[in-house]
Motif scaffolding. Sequence first.
Motif, short mmCIF file in Angstrom:
data_model
loop_
_atom_site.label_atom_id
_atom_site.label_comp_id
_atom_site.label_asym_id
_atom_site.label_seq_id
_atom_site.Cartn_x
_atom_site.Cartn_y
_atom_site.Cartn_z
N THR A 24 21.65 -25.13 33.40
CA THR A 24 21.62 -25.00 31.94
C THR A 24 23.04 -25.13 31.41
OG1 THR A 24 19.70 -23.53 32.07
CG2 THR A 24 20.97 -23.50 30.03
N GLU A 25 23.26 -26.12 30.55
CA GLU A 25 24.59 -26.43 30.04
C GLU A 25 24.65 -26.18 28.53
OE1 GLU A 25 27.67 -30.24 29.60
OE2 GLU A 25 25.79 -30.44 30.72
N ILE A 26 25.77 -25.65 28.06
CA ILE A 26 26.02 -25.50 26.63
C ILE A 26 26.48 -26.84 26.10
CG2 ILE A 26 27.37 -24.30 24.87
CD1 ILE A 26 27.67 -21.99 26.87
N ILE A 27 25.74 -27.41 25.14
CA ILE A 27 26.08 -28.74 24.63
C ILE A 27 26.50 -28.71 23.15
CG2 ILE A 27 24.63 -29.96 26.29
CD1 ILE A 27 22.53 -30.27 24.06
N SER A 28 26.36 -27.57 22.49
CA SER A 28 26.79 -27.47 21.09
C SER A 28 27.08 -26.01 20.76
CB SER A 28 25.70 -28.01 20.15
OG SER A 28 26.05 -27.79 18.80
N ASP A 29 27.98 -25.80 19.82
CA ASP A 29 28.26 -24.43 19.38
C ASP A 29 27.61 -24.11 18.05
OD1 ASP A 29 29.75 -25.98 17.68
OD2 ASP A 29 31.70 -25.15 18.25
N THR A 30 26.79 -25.06 17.52
CA THR A 30 26.14 -24.87 16.22
C THR A 30 24.66 -25.17 16.32
OG1 THR A 30 28.17 -25.61 15.13
CG2 THR A 30 26.17 -25.51 13.79
N PRO A 31 23.79 -24.16 16.14
CA PRO A 31 22.34 -24.40 16.21
C PRO A 31 21.85 -25.27 15.06
CG PRO A 31 22.86 -22.05 16.36
CD PRO A 31 24.10 -22.75 15.91
N LYS A 32 20.88 -26.15 15.35
CA LYS A 32 20.19 -26.88 14.29
C LYS A 32 19.23 -25.93 13.61
CE LYS A 32 18.46 -29.97 17.01
NZ LYS A 32 17.71 -31.14 17.52
N GLU A 49 14.46 -21.44 23.03
CA GLU A 49 14.85 -21.45 21.62
C GLU A 49 16.20 -22.09 21.43
OE1 GLU A 49 15.60 -18.20 18.08
OE2 GLU A 49 13.72 -18.23 19.19
N LEU A 50 17.15 -21.78 22.31
CA LEU A 50 18.49 -22.35 22.18
C LEU A 50 18.48 -23.84 22.52
CD1 LEU A 50 20.59 -19.44 23.71
CD2 LEU A 50 20.50 -20.13 21.31
N GLU A 51 17.59 -24.26 23.40
CA GLU A 51 17.47 -25.69 23.70
C GLU A 51 16.86 -26.42 22.50
OE1 GLU A 51 16.20 -28.39 27.51
OE2 GLU A 51 14.83 -26.76 26.96
N ALA A 52 15.83 -25.82 21.89
CA ALA A 52 15.20 -26.44 20.72
C ALA A 52 16.17 -26.55 19.56
CB ALA A 52 13.97 -25.63 20.30
N SER A 53 17.11 -25.62 19.47
CA SER A 53 18.08 -25.65 18.37
C SER A 53 19.31 -26.50 18.69
CB SER A 53 18.53 -24.22 18.02
OG SER A 53 19.26 -23.65 19.09
N GLY A 54 19.31 -27.14 19.88
CA GLY A 54 20.38 -28.07 20.23
C GLY A 54 21.61 -27.44 20.82
N VAL A 55 21.55 -26.15 21.19
CA VAL A 55 22.71 -25.47 21.76
C VAL A 55 22.78 -25.65 23.28
CG1 VAL A 55 23.78 -23.20 22.15
CG2 VAL A 55 22.83 -23.78 19.91
N LEU A 56 21.64 -25.57 23.94
CA LEU A 56 21.58 -25.69 25.39
C LEU A 56 20.84 -26.95 25.81
CD1 LEU A 56 20.65 -22.05 26.54
CD2 LEU A 56 22.93 -23.05 26.24
N GLN A 57 21.11 -27.39 27.02
CA GLN A 57 20.34 -28.47 27.65
C GLN A 57 20.02 -28.02 29.07
OE1 GLN A 57 22.23 -32.30 28.90
NE2 GLN A 57 20.66 -33.22 27.59
#
Length: 238
Positions: free
Chosen positions: A65-73, A50-58
């Motif tokens: 698993t890396e955090i790539i954003s602090d704001t979910p889409k 879910e967090l990957e789909a929302s653009g937070v994780l990759q």
Amino acid sequence: MSSLYSQVCDQILEQIKSGALKVGDRLPPEAEYAAELGISRSTLRLAFSELEASGVLQRRKRAGTEIISDTPKQRFNMATTGINELLSLGRDTKLTIKGTRTVKTEDVEQLKGHRSETGHWLEVHGVRTLAGAAKPFSVNLVYVPARYAGIEPLLKTTDTSVFRAIEESFDVSVGRVSQATRAIACPAEEAGIMGLAEGAPVLQIEAQLYQRDGTLMEISIATFDPERFQVRTDVEIE
């Protein structure tokens, strides 16, 4: 109550918001992190998905698993781990009824093979939106057999889901959901409502909801913008 994987998502997002986790950080390996959180790996994978789909994780193989954003889409995610998650669409998004009418079984292809006592169905046309969004992400047609058609007045005064209106009015509950998903070219009317180009690829889900004794409650045909909706299944044998 929210599902366990959703609680894990919220926990990770809260840590990012507080600064305990930062963009660029890598999370521990799945087995280690799941043990640390006291959850199963399958639950953690649902949260990561879910967090990957929302653009937070990759997630990358062998890279972690890396955090790539602090704001979910903004996107609605429906995880098919059980009936409560399947029904979450009706619980967690807003339905706006655009109109109702009576149709005959033979008039709608998806109704053939199903029974309504009088041969007539209540057709409910509606759209769904995400919180704070202007454009609907889904266009819905719901067909209610004659036995439950008395919910029509209730639908004009509430934004509840059709099946919720049936449950509340007739003191029944959903016990089984059968659904199929396919990709189609978006029809012109639906494209205009969702702000898409006519013929753009969209998802269509046809579902039948039954109460616990097997009685049909509704048949729904929903068309979704795939950029703002996804269905996810994550199953593991442990």
